[in-house]
Design a protein around this motif. Structure first.
Motif, PDB file in Angstrom:
ATOM      1  N   ASP A 285       5.256   3.434   7.276  1.00 56.82           N
ATOM      2  CA  ASP A 285       3.872   3.723   7.629  1.00 56.82           C
ATOM      3  C   ASP A 285       3.060   2.505   8.042  1.00 56.82           C
TER       4      ASP A 285
ATOM      5  N   ALA B 173       1.384   5.578  -0.744  1.00 58.53           N
ATOM      6  CA  ALA B 173       0.965   6.617  -1.664  1.00 58.53           C
ATOM      7  C   ALA B 173       1.322   6.314  -3.122  1.00 58.53           C
ATOM      8  N   LYS B 174       2.574   5.924  -3.344  1.00 57.81           N
ATOM      9  CA  LYS B 174       3.043   5.919  -4.728  1.00 57.81           C
ATOM     10  C   LYS B 174       3.508   4.554  -5.187  1.00 57.81           C
TER      11      LYS B 174
ATOM     12  N   GLY C 176     -10.280   8.996  -3.951  1.00 62.05           N
ATOM     13  CA  GLY C 176     -10.336   7.779  -3.137  1.00 62.05           C
ATOM     14  C   GLY C 176      -9.283   7.824  -2.048  1.00 62.05           C
ATOM     15  N   LEU C 177      -9.737   7.687  -0.785  1.00 65.20           N
ATOM     16  CA  LEU C 177      -8.776   7.768   0.326  1.00 65.20           C
ATOM     17  C   LEU C 177      -8.745   6.519   1.204  1.00 65.20           C
TER      18      LEU C 177
ATOM     19  N   GLY D  29       0.834  -1.188   0.000  1.00 67.38           N
ATOM     20  CA  GLY D  29       0.000   0.000   0.000  1.00 67.38           C
ATOM     21  C   GLY D  29       0.867   1.235   0.000  1.00 67.38           C
TER      22      GLY D  29
ATOM     23  N   TYR E 173      -4.891   3.752  -7.775  1.00 63.94           N
ATOM     24  CA  TYR E 173      -5.523   4.542  -8.842  1.00 63.94           C
ATOM     25  C   TYR E 173      -4.704   4.597 -10.120  1.00 63.94           C
TER      26      TYR E 173
ATOM     27  N   ASP F 174       7.530   4.156  -5.755  1.00 68.41           N
ATOM     28  CA  ASP F 174       8.406   3.763  -4.634  1.00 68.41           C
ATOM     29  C   ASP F 174       8.464   2.248  -4.469  1.00 68.41           C
ATOM     30  N   LYS F 175       7.427   1.569  -4.954  1.00 66.91           N
ATOM     31  CA  LYS F 175       7.288   0.153  -4.611  1.00 66.91           C
ATOM     32  C   LYS F 175       7.496  -0.783  -5.802  1.00 66.91           C
TER      33      LYS F 175
ATOM     34  N   VAL G 218      -5.614   6.577   3.885  1.00 64.70           N
ATOM     35  CA  VAL G 218      -5.042   7.661   4.685  1.00 64.70           C
ATOM     36  C   VAL G 218      -5.429   7.392   6.151  1.00 64.70           C
ATOM     37  N   PHE G 219      -4.748   6.411   6.741  1.00 63.48           N
ATOM     38  CA  PHE G 219      -5.148   5.904   8.065  1.00 63.48           C
ATOM     39  C   PHE G 219      -4.905   6.915   9.183  1.00 63.48           C
TER      40      PHE G 219
HETATM   41  P1  AMP Z   1       4.207   5.306   1.753  1.00 66.01           P
HETATM   42  O1  AMP Z   1       5.223   6.095   2.507  1.00 66.01           O
HETATM   43  O2  AMP Z   1       4.407   5.262   0.283  1.00 66.01           O
HETATM   44  O3  AMP Z   1       3.998   3.924   2.366  1.00 66.01           O
HETATM   45  O4  AMP Z   1       2.849   6.092   1.896  1.00 66.01           O
HETATM   46  C1  AMP Z   1       2.179   6.218   3.093  1.00 66.01           C
HETATM   47  C2  AMP Z   1       1.195   7.331   2.990  1.00 66.01           C
HETATM   48  O5  AMP Z   1       0.299   7.068   1.942  1.00 66.01           O
HETATM   49  C3  AMP Z   1       0.376   7.492   4.233  1.00 66.01           C
HETATM   50  O6  AMP Z   1       0.734   8.687   4.859  1.00 66.01           O
HETATM   51  C4  AMP Z   1      -1.061   7.539   3.714  1.00 66.01           C
HETATM   52  O7  AMP Z   1      -1.807   8.590   4.264  1.00 66.01           O
HETATM   53  C5  AMP Z   1      -0.892   7.735   2.235  1.00 66.01           C
HETATM   54  N1  AMP Z   1      -2.007   7.184   1.476  1.00 66.01           N
HETATM   55  C6  AMP Z   1      -2.575   5.978   1.607  1.00 66.01           C
HETATM   56  N2  AMP Z   1      -3.628   5.837   0.785  1.00 66.01           N
HETATM   57  C7  AMP Z   1      -3.738   6.989   0.113  1.00 66.01           C
HETATM   58  C8  AMP Z   1      -4.646   7.463  -0.878  1.00 66.01           C
HETATM   59  N3  AMP Z   1      -5.641   6.703  -1.318  1.00 66.01           N
HETATM   60  N4  AMP Z   1      -4.476   8.719  -1.346  1.00 66.01           N
HETATM   61  C9  AMP Z   1      -3.465   9.480  -0.892  1.00 66.01           C
HETATM   62  N5  AMP Z   1      -2.575   9.090   0.039  1.00 66.01           N
HETATM   63  C10 AMP Z   1      -2.713   7.863   0.542  1.00 66.01           C
END
Ligand code: AMP
Length: 396
Positions: free
Chosen positions: A355, A197-198, A293-294, A195, A224, A201-202, A322-323
């Protein structure tokens, strides 16, 4: 290879690279001591075996030389409290004073060196600097997993000055053991949940995992990019336009390798990125214009939970939504709970990446999963299949 368990530390001086990069408040008090606690088994083992311990670490990102707020001096009392040993502070990490203090160190005592990054040579991997550090001790122990992916003087270069007497501490040993259990020795079915944000990165870790997993669950913001690549409507959800082709390729690769790629089918959408936003539930490929979508939706949660329940090996990296905001935490919390439950029924679960670790701690499930990794970047690189300089320096 030498190990900390079998090495005879009696009357030996052990130089341990630890990761004491802990947060301090404006009164220089430690606000989270997990990293210090994580190194205690190694420190205590050496002291109990009749050795003495010299600790070296970085703290923060000092720009040029000494800065009070990055001084390891602030940690002395707490290290003493946790270890029960007398802790001396060297004031620097190289030069006459540390050398003298190291020479006079007695079995059972600890000498803490000053922040390595007050010298630019540390991050440059300077060999003379590493040699000076090495001259303080008889044996080198690397227990700083969080910096194992860096080829710094104290994390990698220094090892060559201890050709016979170098080893991992308990923390790195257990990090490697749990990562290898997932990467090289996983019981099937193996499910990876990615999971965050991007997708950019993964991507490397996803590619490496495709050769190993049965199920690859995608959640969080990266969903998305996949949905858009397939022609879905994503409103103003986060997306990486330049990764659409790559997302399509991943669908193909997963199919070729017989991996079930699981995307959410529904989601919680918001009219703005805000804890107080208006929300509604929609299909994941039918997000209205102006909405984003969040979090993953209920149907997706149920489906992913079932997959987790049937898995014997689980790797989780990155939140499902966005927990940090209550309205968008249900997906992440449910997945965390499902992983804990699967673990209680015998599955091996590894949680890693900043995260998801924060999430598992938020829901107080740290001791209900098999292993929570302490090293964000280092863990990711290992999972990508890369060789970590700090690991290679000890093994090679
Ligand atoms: P990462 O550091 O790439 O693991 O991203 C973690 C962050 O992704 C967290 O702070 C989340 O709030 C954010 N995140 C998770 N889902 C979403 C989403 N659907 N849209 C925007 N940000 C998100």
């Amino acid at each position: 290879m030498k190990t900390i368990e079998t090495f005879d530390f009696k009357k030996k001086k052990a130089l341990i690279r630890v990761d004491f990069n802990v947060p301090l408040n404006s009164n220089f008090e430690i606000t989270d001591d997990n990293r210090i606690r994580a190194a205690m088994p190694t420190i205590k083992k050496i002291l109990a075996s009749g050795g003495s311990v010299i600790l070296m670490s970085h703290l923060g990102r000092p720009k040029a030389g000494y800065e009070e707020k990055f001084s390891l001096r602030h940690l002395v009392k707490h290290i003493s409290k946790l270890s029960g040993a007398n802790v001396k502070f060297a004031g620097d990490c190289i030069g006459n004073k540390p050398l003298e203090m190291a020479e006079n160190l007695k079995p059972g005592e600890i000498l803490l060196l000053e922040n390595l990054r007050f010298h630019k040579e540390e991050e440059k991997g300077n060999e003379e600097f590493a040699a000076e550090l090495a001259s303080l001790a008889d044996v080198y122990v690397n227990d700083a997993f969080g910096t194992a992916h860096r080829a710094h003087a104290s994390t990698a270069i220094i090892a060559k000055f201890f050709p016979e007497n170098k080893m991992f501490g308990y923390l790195i040993e257990s990090e490697l053991k749990s990562m290898d259990k997932v990467l090289k020795d996983s019981q099937k079915p193996f499910t990876a949940i990615m999971g965050g944000a991007k997708v950019s990165d993964k991507i490397l870790i996803i590619e490496n995992l495709l050769d190993r997993v049965d199920n690859l669950v995608i959640g969080g913001g990266m969903v998305y990019t996949f949905i858009k690549a397939r022609g879905g409507s994503i409103g103003s959800s986060i997306v990486e336009e330049d990764k659409l082709d790559m997302a399509l390729e991943l669908f193909e690769k997963a199919k070729e390798k017989n991996v079930k790629l699981v995307l959410p089918v529904d989601n919680v959408v918001a009219d703005k990125f805000d804890a107080e936003a208006s929300v509604q539930k929609t299909a994941v490929d039918n997000v209205p214009d102006g909405w984003m979508g969040l979090d993953i939706g209920e149907e997706s949660i149920n489906h992913i939970t079932e997959i987790i329940r049937d898995s014997k090996t689980i790797l989780w990296n990155g939140p499902m939504g966005v927990f940090e905001m209550e309205k968008f935490e249900a997906g992440t919390r449910s997945i965390a709970l499902a992983i804990a439950e699967a673990t209680s029924r015998g599955a091996f679960s590894l949680i890693g990446g900043g995260d998801s670790v924060a999430a598992i701690n938020k829901y107080d499930l740290g001791d209900k999963v098999s292993y929570v990794s302490t090293g964000g970047g280092a863990m990711l690189e290992y999972m990508e299949g890369k060789e970590l300089p700090g690991i290679k320096a000890i093994m090679g």
